[in-house]
Design an enzyme around this catalytic site. Sequence first.
Site, PDB file in Angstrom:
ATOM      1  N   TYR A 183       0.847  -1.194   0.000  1.00 50.81           N
ATOM      2  CA  TYR A 183       0.000   0.000   0.000  1.00 50.81           C
ATOM      3  C   TYR A 183       0.889   1.253   0.000  1.00 50.81           C
ATOM      4  O   TYR A 183       2.110   1.148  -0.098  1.00 50.81           O
ATOM      5  CB  TYR A 183      -0.995  -0.062   1.164  1.00 50.81           C
ATOM      6  N   GLY A 326      -4.076 -13.054  13.401  1.00 50.19           N
ATOM      7  CA  GLY A 326      -5.138 -12.786  12.441  1.00 50.19           C
ATOM      8  C   GLY A 326      -6.080 -13.961  12.351  1.00 50.19           C
ATOM      9  O   GLY A 326      -7.092 -14.049  13.067  1.00 50.19           O
ATOM     10  N   ARG A 327      -5.692 -14.907  11.518  1.00 47.53           N
ATOM     11  CA  ARG A 327      -6.616 -16.008  11.210  1.00 47.53           C
ATOM     12  C   ARG A 327      -6.960 -16.873  12.405  1.00 47.53           C
ATOM     13  O   ARG A 327      -8.084 -17.366  12.509  1.00 47.53           O
ATOM     14  CB  ARG A 327      -6.044 -16.819  10.043  1.00 47.53           C
TER      15      ARG A 327
HETATM   16  C1  FNR Z   1      -5.363  -9.314   6.560  1.00 48.05           C
HETATM   17  N1  FNR Z   1      -4.169  -8.625   6.808  1.00 48.05           N
HETATM   18  C2  FNR Z   1      -4.192  -7.242   6.874  1.00 48.05           C
HETATM   19  N2  FNR Z   1      -3.061  -6.569   7.228  1.00 48.05           N
HETATM   20  C3  FNR Z   1      -3.082  -5.239   7.441  1.00 48.05           C
HETATM   21  O1  FNR Z   1      -2.052  -4.651   7.764  1.00 48.05           O
HETATM   22  N3  FNR Z   1      -4.255  -4.541   7.282  1.00 48.05           N
HETATM   23  C4  FNR Z   1      -5.416  -5.147   6.920  1.00 48.05           C
HETATM   24  O2  FNR Z   1      -6.481  -4.500   6.841  1.00 48.05           O
HETATM   25  C5  FNR Z   1      -5.380  -6.533   6.638  1.00 48.05           C
HETATM   26  N4  FNR Z   1      -6.487  -7.215   6.205  1.00 48.05           N
HETATM   27  C6  FNR Z   1      -6.527  -8.589   6.249  1.00 48.05           C
HETATM   28  C7  FNR Z   1      -7.728  -9.264   6.051  1.00 48.05           C
HETATM   29  C8  FNR Z   1      -7.798 -10.643   6.200  1.00 48.05           C
HETATM   30  C9  FNR Z   1      -9.109 -11.360   6.037  1.00 48.05           C
HETATM   31  C10 FNR Z   1      -6.625 -11.371   6.535  1.00 48.05           C
HETATM   32  C11 FNR Z   1      -6.667 -12.874   6.747  1.00 48.05           C
HETATM   33  C12 FNR Z   1      -5.436 -10.714   6.689  1.00 48.05           C
HETATM   34  C13 FNR Z   1      -2.972  -9.340   7.254  1.00 48.05           C
HETATM   35  C14 FNR Z   1      -3.068  -9.666   8.749  1.00 48.05           C
HETATM   36  O3  FNR Z   1      -3.053  -8.491   9.543  1.00 48.05           O
HETATM   37  C15 FNR Z   1      -1.907 -10.583   9.189  1.00 48.05           C
HETATM   38  O4  FNR Z   1      -0.706  -9.869   9.015  1.00 48.05           O
HETATM   39  C16 FNR Z   1      -1.860 -11.874   8.395  1.00 48.05           C
HETATM   40  O5  FNR Z   1      -3.150 -12.463   8.313  1.00 48.05           O
HETATM   41  C17 FNR Z   1      -0.884 -12.880   8.985  1.00 48.05           C
HETATM   42  O6  FNR Z   1      -1.271 -13.230  10.304  1.00 48.05           O
HETATM   43  P1  FNR Z   1      -2.056 -14.619  10.615  1.00 48.05           P
HETATM   44  O7  FNR Z   1      -3.399 -14.538   9.967  1.00 48.05           O
HETATM   45  O8  FNR Z   1      -1.224 -15.738  10.053  1.00 48.05           O
HETATM   46  O9  FNR Z   1      -2.147 -14.639  12.125  1.00 48.05           O
END
Ligand code: FNR
Length: 358
Positions: A183, A326-327
């Site tokens: 971004y 996140g997830r």
């Molecule tokens: C994200 N991620 C994300 N990152 C961020 O900086 N701003 C955002 O708005 C989003 N949006 C977003 C939506 C969805 C549905 C997902 C799954 C991920 C990335 C998120 O913050 C995180 O860095 C990653 O998902 C990796 O962490 P996990 O999911 O493995 O714990």
Amino acid sequence: MSTPLLFQPISFRSVTARNRIVLAPMCQFSAHDGLGNDWHVQHLGARAAGGAGIVMTEATAVSAVGRITPHCMGLYTQAHQAQLARLAAVISHAGAVPAIQLAHAGRKASAKVPWEGGAPIPVEDGGWVPLAPSNLPAVPGATVPHALTASEIGDVIGQFVATARMARDAGFQIAELHAAHGYLGHSFLSPVSNHRTDAYGGALEGRMRFLMELTEAVRGEWPADLPLWVRLSCTDWVPGGLTIEETVEVSRRLAATGMVDLVDCSSGGLAPNQAIPSLHPGYQVPFAEAVRHRAGIATGAVGLITEPTHAAEIVANGRADVVLLGRALLADPAWPLHAAKALGAPPPLPPQYLRAAL
Ligand code: FNR
């Protein structure tokens, strides 16, 4: 057994979180005209009631053109501020610290929501012209972005400042500048997307100018007793892209300003040809560790952290100050409550749930 560090409070400036578990910012693609709704209330509220110490909103755009999709949340009118004030209150009432991610999608703006394929929306189909450091599309075939002039860069920074003011008035206690995932902020930092020949491009000094000016401007508006975080993509995962060495240098510079309280260490998202060698649990943790130790600033670790013992290990061994999930928190809003039980810590239950048998 003493309470694991993961479940001990942590303070940034005047703000104290009950534990070191953070809901990672996650777009819900469910807003209309940038306005959140009941979906966002339950999404953030459930994770706050589930015991996270800090609950962060999704990327919240500083302008309509700064949204990734037409259904991303924004904060650029009084109506947005009123809705976000409700979200901040919902989070606070459940005992978590309300945090907001301030964002501008840059060249990745004007895209369809993921469940409609995520492709760029052409201007003739209701999309808009994205803004970027250089006129290089995020993906082949996307609308060529408008390369910002120096004075337009000042305008965008002004939008971040206005949004920060509204976020403060809405009751948020932590603001995070989104400079990751391709971004706008990240696209200035990376040599892949920044081909400028003026003061905002070239060597790292020029490529980091936007972020440094942005940080200074937002810090001037954001209250001195409230923390400011920055999310970085620590590497582009492409040859010739941004490296962890450069990220450590950027973090050193951010630390030296005394304006930033934590670097949230993510990676990638800029180049379609990125190649991550191995997507294993905690694969980005070494970035948080490197920035923390080499730049001397608190860090957040994020990415494939799902097991309580793993989260606890990261914090206990000083690899990061907080973990962002996140997830795992999408799958289980009460992940912190379950993790507390697994680790033998007192569960961070809201008083309304004290009768729950965990
Ligand atoms: C994200 N991620 C994300 N990152 C961020 O900086 N701003 C955002 O708005 C989003 N949006 C977003 C939506 C969805 C549905 C997902 C799954 C991920 C990335 C998120 O913050 C995180 O860095 C990653 O998902 C990796 O962490 P996990 O999911 O493995 O714990």
